[in-house]
Design an enzyme around this catalytic site. Structure first.
Site, short mmCIF file in Angstrom:
data_model
loop_
_atom_site.label_atom_id
_atom_site.label_comp_id
_atom_site.label_asym_id
_atom_site.label_seq_id
_atom_site.Cartn_x
_atom_site.Cartn_y
_atom_site.Cartn_z
N SER A 119 0.82 -1.21 0.00
CA SER A 119 0.00 0.00 0.00
C SER A 119 0.85 1.26 0.00
CB SER A 119 -0.92 0.01 1.22
OG SER A 119 -1.82 -1.06 1.17
N TRP A 132 0.26 1.89 5.82
CA TRP A 132 -0.68 0.83 6.20
C TRP A 132 -0.05 -0.55 6.06
CZ3 TRP A 132 -4.28 2.66 9.06
CH2 TRP A 132 -4.92 3.88 8.77
N ARG A 154 -31.80 -3.20 34.18
CA ARG A 154 -31.92 -1.81 33.72
C ARG A 154 -33.15 -1.12 34.33
NH1 ARG A 154 -27.19 -1.28 33.18
NH2 ARG A 154 -27.22 0.46 31.72
N VAL A 213 -27.20 -3.42 24.72
CA VAL A 213 -26.63 -2.95 25.99
C VAL A 213 -27.07 -1.53 26.29
CG1 VAL A 213 -24.45 -2.43 27.16
CG2 VAL A 213 -24.69 -4.53 25.82
N ILE A 253 -26.75 2.82 26.06
CA ILE A 253 -25.80 3.91 26.02
C ILE A 253 -24.51 3.58 26.76
CG2 ILE A 253 -26.80 5.02 28.06
CD1 ILE A 253 -25.20 6.71 24.97
N PHE A 262 -9.34 -2.92 5.05
CA PHE A 262 -7.95 -3.31 4.82
C PHE A 262 -7.89 -4.65 4.10
CE2 PHE A 262 -6.57 -5.62 9.06
CZ PHE A 262 -7.59 -6.54 8.90
N ASP A 263 -6.65 -5.09 3.81
CA ASP A 263 -6.42 -6.35 3.12
C ASP A 263 -7.20 -6.39 1.80
OD1 ASP A 263 -5.07 -9.08 3.64
OD2 ASP A 263 -7.06 -9.64 2.94
#
Length: 415
Positions: A135, A171, A291, A361, A363, A385-386
């Site tokens: 890259s 990279w 919660r 889950v 905030i 990537f890759d």
């Protein structure tokens, strides 16, 4: 028709060993790097854990048998990649980047080059690093583009008894090494004949650690993978011996495409590891957290359905990745198609599934004190990537589909 996802006894032992080392060794990485300010500091802090992984034999286990290692294929690599990525992606990426860095030597290196360059990675000691320097600033999705495209801009010119390389790369995993003098082996992609067409103009040249002329421009401050080094660096009039040319002159395009073929499926499995970690956390959370309500939130249908969808996607991505790795190992027709599908599906599913689990889950998942935000930051890199999914991997799939002989009813990787 036999369809069997049962591990062999050796694979089951490999999974057990990888899971144990991940829990005992790689689990130390987040605490070791959290308080450090710079990419190089964080990378250096992972070295003890990386060295322990080397001592446990995992680098030897990834290097294929024909080159002196103990590796028996991509499927075994996938087992290790999932277990490692489910705990820490930083040391995992540093480890697996070696296989990409050594890939040109595996594919096209002479017997002498294979002995010389692979030996440091077989000792089971130290912290050897290999990197594939492909890259470049400005992007390399069109690295083999003919004019008027720029393609590869790095150059290598013949000098008396060798090659003189001028390049700027970025990279590239672990490219500048632990001390800035370079990885133990850099396979540098460069243009050796600017007048030739792409299939004859690009070459790969091996650059050992400690050469004069390698310098760091900056260590990239990435969103995720905080303990994995990806620098921008220069090679300024770096000279190496003539016999450091890997394969034949001008064969770089083929070597690079071959090097990145197998890694596609593994990136899909890395996504599985991250999704698995996020799912395990969200499931425990849902079974224990009320919660403010009278029952754990898993008793709510919306939460249960979100968890069910996440687990279904994880299983689908895992088995697609396994099938792709098996097809690559057996060199079956259509194996590349499966590997590309694994990369695209596994990586993009990881981003979506982890985001959905953060909604479960709530905030609190946005707080870095919980691991979900960090896993999402790590996952976002996988489609990019890759070989980015948009700029490279989908284009490769598109090319396969365009082939006149392509049969959509013929199952990929069937005999």
């Amino acid at each position: 028709m036999a369809i069997d996802f049962t591990f062999s006894p050796n694979q089951r032992e490999l999974q057990r060993h990888a899971r144990s080392v991940a829990r005992e060794v790689l689990s130390q990485v987040p605490g070791a790097i959290r308080h450090l300010a710079t990419p190089s500091e964080r990378f250096l802090a992972t070295r003890p854990m990386y060295e322990q992984v080397i001592r446990e034999g995992f680098l030897r286990r990834l290097i294929p048998l024909p080159f002196g290692g103990e590796g028996t294929g991509l499927l075994d690599m996938a087992i290790v990649a999932e277990e490692f990525h489910a705990v820490d992606c930083n040391v995992s990426l540093t480890l697996f980047a070696n296989i990409l860095g050594l890939a040109p030597i595996f594919i096209a290196g002479s017997p002498e080059q294979q002995r010389r360059f692979i030996a440091p990675f077989l000792s089971g000691e130290g912290a050897p690093l290999a990197a594939l320097a492909n890259s470049e600033p400005g992007g390399s999705a069109n690295f083999a583009s003919p004019e008027p495209g720029a393609g590869v801009r790095s150059t290598a010119k013949r000098v008396d008894g060798g090659w003189c390389i001028n390049a700027e790369k970025q990279w590239v995993s672990s490219a500048t090494g632990w001390d800035g003098t370079g990885a133990d082996l850099l396979c540098v992609v460069c243009r050796t004949d600017p007048q030739a067409p792409p299939d004859r103009s690009i070459s790969v040249i091996a650059v050992p650690r400690g050469v004069q002329g390698l310098s760091t421009v900056r260590d990239l401050e990435s969103m995720g993978h905080r303990g994995h080094l990806v620098p921008r660096f220069r090679l300024s009039d770096v000279t190496v011996d003539e016999d450091n040319l890997v394969g034949r002159l001008g064969a770089g395009k083929e070597i690079i495409e071959g090097s990145f073929a197998g890694t596609a499926a593994l990136v899909g499995i890395m996504g599985v590891g991250l999704m698995r970690a996020a799912f395990d956390f969200a499931l425990r959370f849902a079974k224990t957290e009320h919660r403010g309500g009278p029952v754990p939130i898993i008793e709510h249908q919306a939460v249960g359905y979100a968890l069910a969808d996440a687990k279904t996607t994880i299983e689908a991505a895992r088995y697609l990745g396994w099938k792709a790795c098996q097809a690559m190992d057996q060199q079956l027709p259509g194996a590349l198609e499966l590997a590309l599908q694994s990369k695209i599906f596994g990586s993009e599913s990881a981003v979506r599934v982890i985001t959905d689990l953060m909604r479960v889950v709530g905030i609190d998942s946005y707080d870095q004190a919980l691991p979900l935000a960090g896993w999402l930051q790590d996952a976002i890199a996988l489609p990019l990537f890759d070989g980015g999914n948009m700029g490279v991997r989908r284009r490769q799939l598109h090319q396969i589909l365009r082939e006149p002989a392509y049969d959509p009813l013929h199952a990929p990787a069937s005999a």
